[in-house]
Design a protein around this motif. Structure first.
Motif, PDB file in Angstrom:
ATOM      1  N   LEU A 288      -5.805   3.246  10.630  1.00 43.68           N
ATOM      2  CA  LEU A 288      -6.685   4.338  10.279  1.00 43.68           C
ATOM      3  C   LEU A 288      -5.964   5.346  11.748  1.00 43.68           C
ATOM      4  O   LEU A 288      -5.692   6.332  11.075  1.00 43.68           O
ATOM      5  N   ILE A 289      -5.490   4.338  12.483  1.00 44.80           N
ATOM      6  CA  ILE A 289      -4.547   5.251  13.414  1.00 44.80           C
ATOM      7  C   ILE A 289      -3.108   5.802  12.701  1.00 44.80           C
ATOM      8  O   ILE A 289      -2.771   6.475  13.069  1.00 44.80           O
ATOM      9  N   TRP A 290      -2.765   4.434  11.694  1.00 45.98           N
ATOM     10  CA  TRP A 290      -1.730   5.433  11.828  1.00 45.98           C
ATOM     11  C   TRP A 290      -1.380   5.808  10.850  1.00 45.98           C
ATOM     12  O   TRP A 290      -1.197   7.236  10.351  1.00 45.98           O
ATOM     13  N   LEU A 291      -2.636   5.933   9.420  1.00 44.63           N
ATOM     14  CA  LEU A 291      -3.041   7.020   8.400  1.00 44.63           C
ATOM     15  C   LEU A 291      -3.510   8.261   9.215  1.00 44.63           C
ATOM     16  O   LEU A 291      -2.521   9.342   8.516  1.00 44.63           O
ATOM     17  N   ASN A 292      -3.720   8.602  10.322  1.00 47.72           N
ATOM     18  CA  ASN A 292      -3.880   9.656  10.819  1.00 47.72           C
ATOM     19  C   ASN A 292      -2.750  10.369  11.108  1.00 47.72           C
ATOM     20  O   ASN A 292      -2.372  11.446  12.071  1.00 47.72           O
ATOM     21  N   ARG A 293      -1.945   9.843  11.798  1.00 47.01           N
ATOM     22  CA  ARG A 293      -0.711   9.782  11.773  1.00 47.01           C
ATOM     23  C   ARG A 293       0.882   9.844  11.293  1.00 47.01           C
ATOM     24  O   ARG A 293       2.114  10.699  11.444  1.00 47.01           O
TER      25      ARG A 293
ATOM     26  N   TRP B 165     -12.640   1.089   5.303  1.00 48.73           N
ATOM     27  CA  TRP B 165     -13.115   2.225   4.209  1.00 48.73           C
ATOM     28  C   TRP B 165     -13.015   3.303   4.418  1.00 48.73           C
ATOM     29  O   TRP B 165     -12.166   4.920   3.129  1.00 48.73           O
ATOM     30  N   SER B 166     -13.528   3.646   6.047  1.00 47.29           N
ATOM     31  CA  SER B 166     -12.376   4.686   6.724  1.00 47.29           C
ATOM     32  C   SER B 166     -10.874   5.152   6.164  1.00 47.29           C
ATOM     33  O   SER B 166     -10.291   6.778   6.253  1.00 47.29           O
ATOM     34  N   ALA B 167     -10.217   4.526   6.266  1.00 52.06           N
ATOM     35  CA  ALA B 167      -8.791   4.541   5.606  1.00 52.06           C
ATOM     36  C   ALA B 167      -8.249   4.997   4.444  1.00 52.06           C
ATOM     37  O   ALA B 167      -7.583   5.399   3.816  1.00 52.06           O
TER      38      ALA B 167
ATOM     39  N   ALA C 222      -3.708   4.024  -0.641  1.00 53.93           N
ATOM     40  CA  ALA C 222      -4.611   4.086   0.321  1.00 53.93           C
ATOM     41  C   ALA C 222      -5.592   2.933   0.355  1.00 53.93           C
ATOM     42  O   ALA C 222      -6.415   2.371   0.963  1.00 53.93           O
ATOM     43  N   PHE C 223      -6.141   3.148  -1.514  1.00 55.27           N
ATOM     44  CA  PHE C 223      -6.648   2.003  -2.029  1.00 55.27           C
ATOM     45  C   PHE C 223      -6.737   0.579  -1.981  1.00 55.27           C
ATOM     46  O   PHE C 223      -7.597  -0.039  -1.442  1.00 55.27           O
ATOM     47  N   VAL C 224      -5.613   0.518  -2.571  1.00 51.19           N
ATOM     48  CA  VAL C 224      -4.962  -1.178  -1.917  1.00 51.19           C
ATOM     49  C   VAL C 224      -5.295  -1.651  -0.366  1.00 51.19           C
ATOM     50  O   VAL C 224      -5.684  -2.578  -0.101  1.00 51.19           O
ATOM     51  N   LEU C 225      -4.623  -0.632   0.563  1.00 47.36           N
ATOM     52  CA  LEU C 225      -4.627  -1.130   1.536  1.00 47.36           C
ATOM     53  C   LEU C 225      -6.311  -1.197   2.391  1.00 47.36           C
ATOM     54  O   LEU C 225      -6.340  -2.009   3.397  1.00 47.36           O
ATOM     55  N   SER C 226      -6.957  -0.279   1.474  1.00 49.47           N
ATOM     56  CA  SER C 226      -8.493  -0.389   2.579  1.00 49.47           C
ATOM     57  C   SER C 226      -8.748  -2.071   1.582  1.00 49.47           C
ATOM     58  O   SER C 226     -10.019  -1.882   2.292  1.00 49.47           O
ATOM     59  N   ALA C 227      -8.376  -2.467   0.561  1.00 58.05           N
ATOM     60  CA  ALA C 227      -8.884  -3.057   0.118  1.00 58.05           C
ATOM     61  C   ALA C 227      -8.448  -5.037   0.534  1.00 58.05           C
ATOM     62  O   ALA C 227      -9.235  -6.068   0.118  1.00 58.05           O
ATOM     63  N   MET C 228      -7.718  -5.131   1.642  1.00 62.69           N
ATOM     64  CA  MET C 228      -7.363  -6.148   1.964  1.00 62.69           C
ATOM     65  C   MET C 228      -8.384  -7.020   2.833  1.00 62.69           C
ATOM     66  O   MET C 228      -8.810  -7.899   3.184  1.00 62.69           O
ATOM     67  N   ILE C 229      -8.164  -5.810   3.897  1.00 64.84           N
ATOM     68  CA  ILE C 229      -9.285  -6.371   5.414  1.00 64.84           C
ATOM     69  C   ILE C 229     -10.596  -6.809   5.107  1.00 64.84           C
ATOM     70  O   ILE C 229     -10.902  -7.987   5.305  1.00 64.84           O
ATOM     71  N   PRO C 230     -11.520  -6.333   3.337  1.00 66.42           N
ATOM     72  CA  PRO C 230     -12.797  -6.578   3.808  1.00 66.42           C
ATOM     73  C   PRO C 230     -12.233  -8.385   2.879  1.00 66.42           C
ATOM     74  O   PRO C 230     -13.377  -8.399   3.139  1.00 66.42           O
TER      75      PRO C 230
END
Length: 316
Positions: free
Chosen positions: A163-168, A46-48, A199-207
């Protein structure tokens, strides 16, 4: 560079402890750890998106429930690996379809829209199951709790790593620009719709993957439970408590609320809900930066004080 190395060592040590913990506890402890890892994975994913863009989504329960439903439909008819890949792909496709129109809406309208879509999806699945004459699906021969716990740990690691990757990354810089001022970001050449959609697509797969594993843990799929909007509200609360766009935020937020849940939920669920609401209000008004932000500020203050003291000594 030194800070990055220290962070890598810290996360490595944390992962080693998390991987060893299920082997050091019984079935009950493994169940608690599985729940903790699940919330970390959900909150990090979600944070991603929401933490990086400022678009508050209440739709993660859709992807979580979708993963559980696809597993319930295919369990016993396909290998577990294939089911998980299909679940992640289906969630990504659904996020793409939903994201194209909904990400053009901003502010509270986006929040309401995602909540409405989540409720719509829930009742569509309920209607389908009712038409099929089913109110739930029993999942037999599920893997052991230890196996599911380790699988959920992998998802938690993937969520934090994302999330780490997105922050960098450059993508993360573009997402933060959208969060700060979307109009200005578009003026400077940021493809705002495209980066938000990625970002929305990436954040949907893990849930979706987490929902599939959680369904196996419960050994029973029930639509109202798997598509429960409380899942989305809990994710948002954990993210806000931990620090929504920081990699350590989901870990701290999920850890605090999981421990609170274990202490209060079984004994006094009404007290748990009051405590949950009270914590959310406290962090919104008193600590909007979350635990990670407050801890970082506490660490920086002594460092700044020491630096000033050295400077004064040199000039005196």
């Amino acid at each position: 560079m030194m800070h990055d190395r220290l962070s890598a060592v810290g996360y490595g040590a944390l992962f080693a402890a998390a991987a060893a913990a299920p082997f050091l506890t019984g079935v009950y402890g493994q169940g608690v750890l599985l729940q903790l890892y699940c919330w970390i994975a959900l909150t990090a994913s979600w944070s991603a998106f929401s933490g990086m863009t400022g678009y508050i989504s209440l739709g993660h329960a859709v992807f979580y429930g979708l993963g559980g439903y696809l597993l319930a439909l295919t369990w016993g008819g396909a290998p577990m690996g294939v089911i998980l890949v299909v679940s992640a792909a289906a969630a990504a496709l659904l996020a793409l379809i939903l994201g194209l129109p909904s990400l053009r809406v901003r502010g509270p309208y986006f929040v309401i829209l995602t909540f409405g879509l989540a409720e719509f999806a829930k009742y569509v699945i309920v209607a389908i199951e009712s038409a099929l004459g089913s109110s739930g699906r029993l999942l037999m021969d599920a893997p052991s709790t230890l196996t599911l716990c380790l699988a959920m740990l992998v998802l938690a690691v993937l969520g934090v790593a994302l999330l780490i990757w997105l922050n960098r990354s450059k993508l993360g810089v573009a997402l933060r620009a959208v969060r700060e001022d979307e109009v200005a970001a578009a003026t400077l050449g940021v493809a705002t719709t495209r980066v938000k959609l990625i970002a929305f697509v990436l954040s949907a797969m893990i849930p979706a993957l987490a929902g599939a594993i959680a369904a196996l843990r419960s050994t029973f799929f029930e639509p109202m439970q798997m598509f429960n909007p409380m899942t989305s509200f809990t994710i948002v609360t954990m993210a806000m408590i931990g620090g929504s766009d920081k990699p350590a935020g989901p870990i701290l937020g999920a850890l605090l609320l999981t421990l609170l849940s274990e202490l209060l939920w079984a004994r006094a669920p009404e007290v748990y809900m009051i405590a949950l609401g009270g914590l959310l209000l406290f962090f919104v008004f008193v600590m909007p930066e979350g635990l990670v932000g407050r801890l970082g500020r506490s660490v920086r203050k002594p460092a700044v004080s020491r630096s000033k003291a050295r400077t004064e000594l040199r000039t005196s």
